[in-house]
Design a protein around this motif. Structure first.
Motif, PDB file in Angstrom:
ATOM      1  N   GLU A  29       9.833   5.666  -1.116  1.00 32.93           N
ATOM      2  CA  GLU A  29       8.512   6.294  -1.172  1.00 32.93           C
ATOM      3  C   GLU A  29       7.526   5.546  -0.286  1.00 32.93           C
ATOM      4  OE1 GLU A  29       6.679   4.068  -5.114  1.00 32.93           O
ATOM      5  OE2 GLU A  29       7.640   6.019  -5.343  1.00 32.93           O
ATOM      6  N   ALA A  30       6.391   6.176   0.003  1.00 26.93           N
ATOM      7  CA  ALA A  30       5.389   5.578   0.879  1.00 26.93           C
ATOM      8  C   ALA A  30       4.896   4.256   0.305  1.00 26.93           C
ATOM      9  CB  ALA A  30       4.221   6.551   1.070  1.00 26.93           C
ATOM     10  N   PRO A 176      11.864   0.486  -6.003  1.00 30.65           N
ATOM     11  CA  PRO A 176      10.636  -0.250  -6.306  1.00 30.65           C
ATOM     12  C   PRO A 176      10.948  -1.649  -6.832  1.00 30.65           C
ATOM     13  CG  PRO A 176      10.569   1.960  -7.239  1.00 30.65           C
ATOM     14  CD  PRO A 176      11.970   1.735  -6.780  1.00 30.65           C
ATOM     15  N   LEU A 177       9.971  -2.529  -6.723  1.00 31.57           N
ATOM     16  CA  LEU A 177      10.104  -3.877  -7.272  1.00 31.57           C
ATOM     17  C   LEU A 177      10.113  -3.805  -8.794  1.00 31.57           C
ATOM     18  CD1 LEU A 177       7.449  -5.701  -5.040  1.00 31.57           C
ATOM     19  CD2 LEU A 177       9.900  -5.569  -4.637  1.00 31.57           C
ATOM     20  N   GLU A 183       5.119  -9.292  -9.888  1.00 35.28           N
ATOM     21  CA  GLU A 183       4.250 -10.431 -10.160  1.00 35.28           C
ATOM     22  C   GLU A 183       4.420 -11.513  -9.098  1.00 35.28           C
ATOM     23  OE1 GLU A 183       3.516 -13.615 -13.783  1.00 35.28           O
ATOM     24  OE2 GLU A 183       4.193 -11.559 -14.229  1.00 35.28           O
ATOM     25  N   ARG A 184       5.656 -11.758  -8.683  1.00 37.23           N
ATOM     26  CA  ARG A 184       5.896 -12.745  -7.620  1.00 37.23           C
ATOM     27  C   ARG A 184       5.235 -12.309  -6.318  1.00 37.23           C
ATOM     28  NH1 ARG A 184      12.047 -13.032  -7.115  1.00 37.23           N
ATOM     29  NH2 ARG A 184      11.444 -14.036  -5.148  1.00 37.23           N
ATOM     30  N   TYR A 185       5.270 -11.014  -6.057  1.00 37.63           N
ATOM     31  CA  TYR A 185       4.664 -10.490  -4.830  1.00 37.63           C
ATOM     32  C   TYR A 185       3.153 -10.739  -4.821  1.00 37.63           C
ATOM     33  CZ  TYR A 185       3.147  -7.126  -1.292  1.00 37.63           C
ATOM     34  OH  TYR A 185       2.577  -6.540  -0.201  1.00 37.63           O
ATOM     35  N   VAL A 186       2.499 -10.454  -5.959  1.00 40.29           N
ATOM     36  CA  VAL A 186       1.049 -10.674  -6.038  1.00 40.29           C
ATOM     37  C   VAL A 186       0.720 -12.157  -5.866  1.00 40.29           C
ATOM     38  CG1 VAL A 186      -0.954 -10.515  -7.564  1.00 40.29           C
ATOM     39  CG2 VAL A 186       0.685  -8.625  -7.469  1.00 40.29           C
ATOM     40  N   ASP A 210       1.859  -3.161 -13.893  1.00 38.96           N
ATOM     41  CA  ASP A 210       2.272  -1.867 -14.443  1.00 38.96           C
ATOM     42  C   ASP A 210       1.724  -0.705 -13.618  1.00 38.96           C
ATOM     43  OD1 ASP A 210       3.574  -3.256 -16.413  1.00 38.96           O
ATOM     44  OD2 ASP A 210       2.002  -2.983 -17.921  1.00 38.96           O
ATOM     45  N   ASP A 211       0.441  -0.798 -13.233  1.00 33.38           N
ATOM     46  CA  ASP A 211      -0.154   0.287 -12.450  1.00 33.38           C
ATOM     47  C   ASP A 211       0.417   0.339 -11.040  1.00 33.38           C
ATOM     48  OD1 ASP A 211      -1.774   1.230 -14.478  1.00 33.38           O
ATOM     49  OD2 ASP A 211      -3.425  -0.121 -13.983  1.00 33.38           O
ATOM     50  N   GLY A 212       0.866  -0.787 -10.525  1.00 27.77           N
ATOM     51  CA  GLY A 212       1.438  -0.813  -9.185  1.00 27.77           C
ATOM     52  C   GLY A 212       2.781  -0.138  -9.086  1.00 27.77           C
ATOM     53  N   LYS A 213       3.503  -0.010 -10.209  1.00 25.50           N
ATOM     54  CA  LYS A 213       4.787   0.674 -10.279  1.00 25.50           C
ATOM     55  C   LYS A 213       5.785   0.161  -9.246  1.00 25.50           C
ATOM     56  CE  LYS A 213       2.806   4.978 -12.073  1.00 25.50           C
ATOM     57  NZ  LYS A 213       3.253   4.751 -13.438  1.00 25.50           N
ATOM     58  N   GLY A 214       5.726  -1.133  -8.947  1.00 25.74           N
ATOM     59  CA  GLY A 214       6.703  -1.718  -8.034  1.00 25.74           C
ATOM     60  C   GLY A 214       6.512  -1.331  -6.586  1.00 25.74           C
ATOM     61  N   ASN A 215       5.367  -0.749  -6.236  1.00 22.26           N
ATOM     62  CA  ASN A 215       5.097  -0.326  -4.863  1.00 22.26           C
ATOM     63  C   ASN A 215       4.123  -1.306  -4.223  1.00 22.26           C
ATOM     64  OD1 ASN A 215       3.703   1.080  -2.622  1.00 22.26           O
ATOM     65  ND2 ASN A 215       4.946   2.818  -3.259  1.00 22.26           N
ATOM     66  N   PRO A 216       4.543  -2.047  -3.194  1.00 16.80           N
ATOM     67  CA  PRO A 216       3.644  -3.049  -2.583  1.00 16.80           C
ATOM     68  C   PRO A 216       2.319  -2.464  -2.112  1.00 16.80           C
ATOM     69  CG  PRO A 216       5.896  -3.400  -1.845  1.00 16.80           C
ATOM     70  CD  PRO A 216       5.900  -2.125  -2.627  1.00 16.80           C
TER      71      PRO A 216
END
Length: 509
Positions: A29-30, A176-177, A183-186, A210-216
């Motif tokens: 996904e985008a 997705p992550l 959390e590691r990404y943030v 949670d709101d990010g849904k694993g999408n960077p």
């Protein structure tokens, strides 16, 4: 890099070394990280003796010829100077031949990465396929990586897929992550930005995750807006409540996002709709007329009524489309099921489970059916079609394709000669005709409608003499030829016994 990036890089590296030709499809996904992976693949390719070119949506916007010419420069080939050679076909063949010569002399392999490949149309993807095939004939070790949205995967797979899909060897979905990776990404992004402390509380970080849904991309947008909002308010700690407010501003599924992004157009449209609503309501109040309220021609002479009816009729083609569209809407048939143009043909089966029947009958017979029907007027009115939506002892209510009118039956009998069209729902397993001695498919539906309150008779059975008698009784009740054969008109009569579906309007005098 997370495990998913390492796996994709290892897979592409393996394809580059294990064969001379391969097509790898990378979808997600985008905002999931496809472009980053394409850049990582491009950066890693020279270490393995691979000459790499990466293109994206900006390159495709140049046009096909300019896009192909840019590949020459990317792979280190001289550009063709002849005007005749600057066509798509010549550029593809020349590029493949040039790669073949280059591979023969310097022993290079070549990798073309097409990011945002879902933006390529079918013709451009066929050009890519031609380049891939031509490079194999050159021969030149040529590898292709296609990255795009999941729609690209659908276009290259399944029945009717593009020919390029046949050459895809590896399909790598970019997932997705997970919660830990998000959390590691943030934390990583904050560290790169030079943050010495975590600005998000524990609950705020969980809400962001949670709101990010694993999408960077979503994670970045949420975190950036949350930090901006905290700076505006002088807050040192961003909690769950603040992230909830930010999500309503940033994420497209929330109305607040669209209000913030398109505030002026939405306000302008809202103002126009308000004016139209107020104006329409005022007209309705002060004139006592509503667009959906039928206009009565009952109190005037039949000659006057027919003259007003003639003036109210739209052009025949327009009226037919509107009338059939209204009939399908009353049956809750959507455009996904069928089109109005297809329904107008009144085929015996419009789509599985929805049939059409035409014939001739009297108004009293149609009242017994108690369903809205399309009626065809006489030749003098160009066989105009109208929709019967109500019928009483003295008057009928019609939809003309834009407005409703009421006529006396005497006036209507002068313009209608009995032709009607009706649609109804039917069991898809029902055959076109059932008669004595038949069994199997369709008998269950028939038995249920002949004896809806008798469970024993509702069981599927053979079409015997008792069933034929019941069929004749129904046919006599509805004014159909009592031949004991269940044809389309009898099926329509039986289906009209159901409570579901539209019925004629009550309250017509």
């Amino acid at each position: 890099m997370f495990a998913r990036e390492r796996e994709v890089l290892a897979h592409v590296e393996y394809e580059l070394g294990a064969s001379d030709h391969s097509v790898t499809l990378l979808t997600g996904e985008a905002g999931i990280g496809k472009s980053l992976l394409c850049m990582l693949i491009e950066a890693d390719a020279p270490q393995h003796g691979v000459r790499c070119v990466r293109h994206s949506a900006d390159d495709y916007a140049l046009g096909t010829v300019a896009w192909l010419r840019s590949m020459y420069a990317g792979f280190g080939l001289p550009l063709p100077l002849s005007a005749d050679a600057n066509t798509e076909a010549h550029l593809v063949d020349g590029l493949a031949a040039g790669l073949g010569r280059l591979a023969h002399h310097v022993n290079h392999r070549f990798l073309l990465i097409l990011d945002d490949a879902d933006g390529l149309d079918n013709e451009e993807l066929s050009i890519v396929e031609r380049l891939y095939i031509a490079s194999g004939k050159a021969p030149a070790p040529f590898h292709l990586v296609l990255a795009g949205l999941p729609t690209l995967r659908d276009r290259l797979a399944g029945p009717g897929a593009l020919a390029l899909g046949e050459h895809v060897r590896s399909r790598l979905p970019l997932n997705p992550l997970n919660a830990e990776e998000s959390e590691r990404y943030v934390r990583h992004r904050l560290h790169v930005a030079g943050s010495t402390q975590m600005p998000f509380s524990r609950l705020g970080l969980r809400s962001l995750r949670d709101d990010g849904k694993g999408n960077p991309k979503r994670l970045n947008a949420l975190a950036q807006r949350a930090l901006e909002r905290a700076a505006e308010r002088g807050e040192q700690n961003i909690g769950e409540r603040a992230l909830g407010f930010v999500a309503r501003e940033v994420l497209p599924q929330h109305a607040r996002y669209w209000l913030r992004r398109y505030r002026k157009p939405i306000l302008a449209i809202g103002a126009m709709l308000s004016i139209l609503f107020v104006g329409g309501f005022a007209v309705w109040v002060f004139t006592g007329h509503s667009p959906s309220r039928p206009k009565s021609f009952v109190a005037i002479t039949p000659e006057q009524a027919l003259a007003k009816l003639q003036d109210a009729l739209p052009p025949p083609e327009t009226g037919a489309v509107r009338v059939w569209g209204e009939l399908l809407a009353r049956w809750q048939v959507s455009s996904k099921d069928t089109s109005v143009a297809n329904a107008i043909n009144c085929d015996a089966l419009i789509f599985p489970g929805f049939a059409c029947v035409s014939g001739r009958g009297s108004l009293d017979q149609l009242r017994r059916f108690d369903r809205p029907l399309v009626l065809e007027l006489d030749d003098a009115h160009a066989k105009q079609q109208v929709l019967l939506v109500g019928a009483g002892d003295d008057a009928v209510r019609l939809y003309l394709g834009g407005k409703y009118v009421e006529l006396t039956r005497d006036a209507f009998d002068r313009v209608w000669k009995g032709r009607f069209y009706a649609v109804f729902r039917i069991d898809p397993a029902m055959p076109n005709k059932l008669s004595r001695g038949d069994s199997g498919e369709g008998m269950h539906w028939l038995a249920l409608h002949l004896a809806p309150n008798d469970p024993k008779l509702a069981e599927p059975s053979i079409f015997d003499a008792a069933t034929e008698t019941r069929v004749r009784n129904v046919q006599q009740r509805f004014g159909i030829a009592a031949d004991g054969v269940v044809g389309p008109e009898t099926m329509f009569a039986l289906s009209s016994l159901e409570t579901e579906g539209p019925h004629l309007a009550r309250g017509v005098p």
